[in-house]
Scaffold this active site. Structure first.
Site, PDB file in Angstrom:
ATOM      1  N   ARG A 263       0.856  -1.183   0.000  1.00  0.00           N
ATOM      2  CA  ARG A 263       0.000   0.000   0.000  1.00  0.00           C
ATOM      3  C   ARG A 263       0.888   1.227   0.000  1.00  0.00           C
ATOM      4  O   ARG A 263       2.073   1.156   0.348  1.00  0.00           O
ATOM      5  CB  ARG A 263      -0.916   0.026   1.227  1.00  0.00           C
ATOM      6  CG  ARG A 263      -0.200   0.150   2.564  1.00  0.00           C
ATOM      7  CD  ARG A 263      -1.176  -0.009   3.720  1.00  0.00           C
ATOM      8  NE  ARG A 263      -0.515  -0.024   5.013  1.00  0.00           N
ATOM      9  CZ  ARG A 263      -0.312   1.040   5.790  1.00  0.00           C
ATOM     10  NH1 ARG A 263      -0.707   2.249   5.371  1.00  0.00           N
ATOM     11  NH2 ARG A 263       0.276   0.936   6.960  1.00  0.00           N
TER      12      ARG A 263
ATOM     13  N   GLU B 271       5.195   8.546   0.485  1.00  0.00           N
ATOM     14  CA  GLU B 271       4.717   8.091  -0.820  1.00  0.00           C
ATOM     15  C   GLU B 271       5.872   7.586  -1.672  1.00  0.00           C
ATOM     16  O   GLU B 271       7.003   8.059  -1.553  1.00  0.00           O
ATOM     17  CB  GLU B 271       3.998   9.230  -1.543  1.00  0.00           C
ATOM     18  CG  GLU B 271       2.642   9.586  -0.935  1.00  0.00           C
ATOM     19  CD  GLU B 271       1.909  10.607  -1.781  1.00  0.00           C
ATOM     20  OE1 GLU B 271       0.976  10.202  -2.507  1.00  0.00           O
ATOM     21  OE2 GLU B 271       2.281  11.792  -1.728  1.00  0.00           O
ATOM     22  N   HIS B 272       5.572   6.620  -2.546  1.00  0.00           N
ATOM     23  CA  HIS B 272       6.537   6.055  -3.489  1.00  0.00           C
ATOM     24  C   HIS B 272       7.735   5.428  -2.769  1.00  0.00           C
ATOM     25  O   HIS B 272       8.830   5.376  -3.316  1.00  0.00           O
ATOM     26  CB  HIS B 272       7.022   7.118  -4.487  1.00  0.00           C
ATOM     27  CG  HIS B 272       5.930   7.997  -5.009  1.00  0.00           C
ATOM     28  ND1 HIS B 272       4.801   7.507  -5.646  1.00  0.00           N
ATOM     29  CD2 HIS B 272       5.767   9.355  -4.957  1.00  0.00           C
ATOM     30  CE1 HIS B 272       4.005   8.517  -5.983  1.00  0.00           C
ATOM     31  NE2 HIS B 272       4.559   9.639  -5.571  1.00  0.00           N
ATOM     32  N   ARG B 273       7.516   5.018  -1.529  1.00  0.00           N
ATOM     33  CA  ARG B 273       8.561   4.413  -0.683  1.00  0.00           C
ATOM     34  C   ARG B 273       9.682   5.397  -0.339  1.00  0.00           C
ATOM     35  O   ARG B 273      10.775   4.998   0.060  1.00  0.00           O
ATOM     36  CB  ARG B 273       9.160   3.158  -1.345  1.00  0.00           C
ATOM     37  CG  ARG B 273       8.137   2.015  -1.514  1.00  0.00           C
ATOM     38  CD  ARG B 273       7.569   1.608  -0.164  1.00  0.00           C
ATOM     39  NE  ARG B 273       6.719   0.426  -0.230  1.00  0.00           N
ATOM     40  CZ  ARG B 273       5.392   0.456  -0.337  1.00  0.00           C
ATOM     41  NH1 ARG B 273       4.760   1.629  -0.441  1.00  0.00           N
ATOM     42  NH2 ARG B 273       4.697  -0.654  -0.349  1.00  0.00           N
ATOM     43  N   LEU B 274       9.419   6.680  -0.469  1.00  0.00           N
ATOM     44  CA  LEU B 274      10.394   7.705  -0.075  1.00  0.00           C
ATOM     45  C   LEU B 274      10.117   8.086   1.376  1.00  0.00           C
ATOM     46  O   LEU B 274       9.647   9.180   1.684  1.00  0.00           O
ATOM     47  CB  LEU B 274      10.303   8.914  -1.012  1.00  0.00           C
ATOM     48  CG  LEU B 274      10.544   8.603  -2.493  1.00  0.00           C
ATOM     49  CD1 LEU B 274      10.418   9.866  -3.332  1.00  0.00           C
ATOM     50  CD2 LEU B 274      11.926   7.969  -2.681  1.00  0.00           C
TER      51      LEU B 274
END
Length: 218
Positions: free
Chosen positions: A15, A195-198
Site C-alpha cells: 500500500r 509516498e513512493h517508498r520515499l
C-alpha cells in the site's frame, strides 16, 4: 491454490503511505519530546497496545531473539520494562546488555527504534511497580518459570489457584526472580512512511551531552 500461487499473492501485498511526512525543521532538539508526541498520538488514535515494543537481544552464540513487552516508564535515563529474571531475555541481557527496541505503530505509518544498553532496576523501583499491578497479575508473576518447558496449560492454572489461596491474606510478596531493566538512550530513529517508498528517517545519536540529528536514506 499452490504454495507458489500463495507466495505470489503475498509478494503483491502493498500500500502507499500517505499519512504525512517528517521534516528536519519540525524536529525538536530532544528526541524524547518527539517520542512523547508520537506516543500520545498513538494513544489518541486508540491503537491496540500503543506501549508495546519489540525487545531484541542476542545469545552467547550471536543468535538474535525478539519478543514483545510493554513499556512501563521512560525519561532521559532510558526506557523501562519488567520481566521474569529467569527468562531467556534476562539471561541474554546479563551476558550482553546491548539491546534494541522497536515501537511498530503501523496504523500511523510510524516506527521508532531505540538502541542502548540494558541495566537492572533497583529492588525499590521494582517493588514500587510490582505492588501497583492488579493482584492477580502479582500472583501470576509467581506462577511461571518463564521460558521453561511445560507439558500442559493446566499446570499453570493449578499453580495459580494454589498461590491465590496461599496469598489470600495480606500483600503479595515480590518474587526474588522478578525485576526490570532500563534501556539507555544512545540512538533513537524515527521512521515515517512516505509516498513512493520515499520514507522519512531521522536518527538521533547522543554525543556527549547533546543529540546529533541526521536524515537517513529510506
Amino acid at each position: 491454490m499452490s504454495d507458489n500461487d500463495e507466495l505470489q499473492q503475498i509478494a503483491h501485498l502493498r500500500r502507499e503511505y500517505t499519512k504525512g511526512g517528517l521534516r528536519r525543521r519540525d524536529l525538536p532538539a530532544d528526541p524524547l519530546t518527539l517520542f512523547e508526541r508520537w506516543l500520545s498520538q498513538a494513544c489518541e488514535a486508540k491503537l491496540a497496545d500503543p506501549t508495546a515494543m519489540v525487545v531484541a537481544t542476542v545469545d552467547e552464540h550471536g543468535q538474535p531473539y525478539q519478543r514483545i513487552v510493554l513499556l512501563k516508564h521512560y525519561d532521559e535515563k532510558g526506557m523501562v520494562f519488567y520481566t521474569n529474571l529467569g527468562s531467556r531475555k534476562a539471561h541474554q541481557i546479563e551476558n550482553n546488555p546491548r539491546v534494541s527496541l522497536l515501537f511498530p505503530w503501523h496504523t500511523l505509518e510510524r516506527q521508532v527504534m531505540v538502541i542502548g544498553k540494558a541495566e537492572r532496576l533497583s529492588t525499590l523501583e521494582v517493588m514500587k511497580y510490582f505492588h501497583s499491578r492488579p493482584r492477580d497479575s502479582q500472583i501470576g508473576a509467581w506462577v511461571s518459570k518463564q521460558s521453561s518447558r511445560i507439558s500442559a496449560r493446566g499446570i499453570l492454572e493449578s499453580k495459580f489457584l494454589e498461590l491465590k489461596q496461599k496469598f489470600q491474606q495480606g500483600e503479595v510478596p515480590l518474587p526474588s526472580f522478578w525485576g526490570g531493566f532500563r534501556v539507555s538512550l544512545e540512538q533513537i530513529e524515527f521512521w515515517q512512511g512516505g509516498e513512493h517508498r520515499l520514507h522519512d528517517r531521522f536518527l538521533y545519536q547522543r554525543e556527549n551531552d547533546a543529540w546529533k540529528i541526521d536524515r537517513l536514506a529510506p
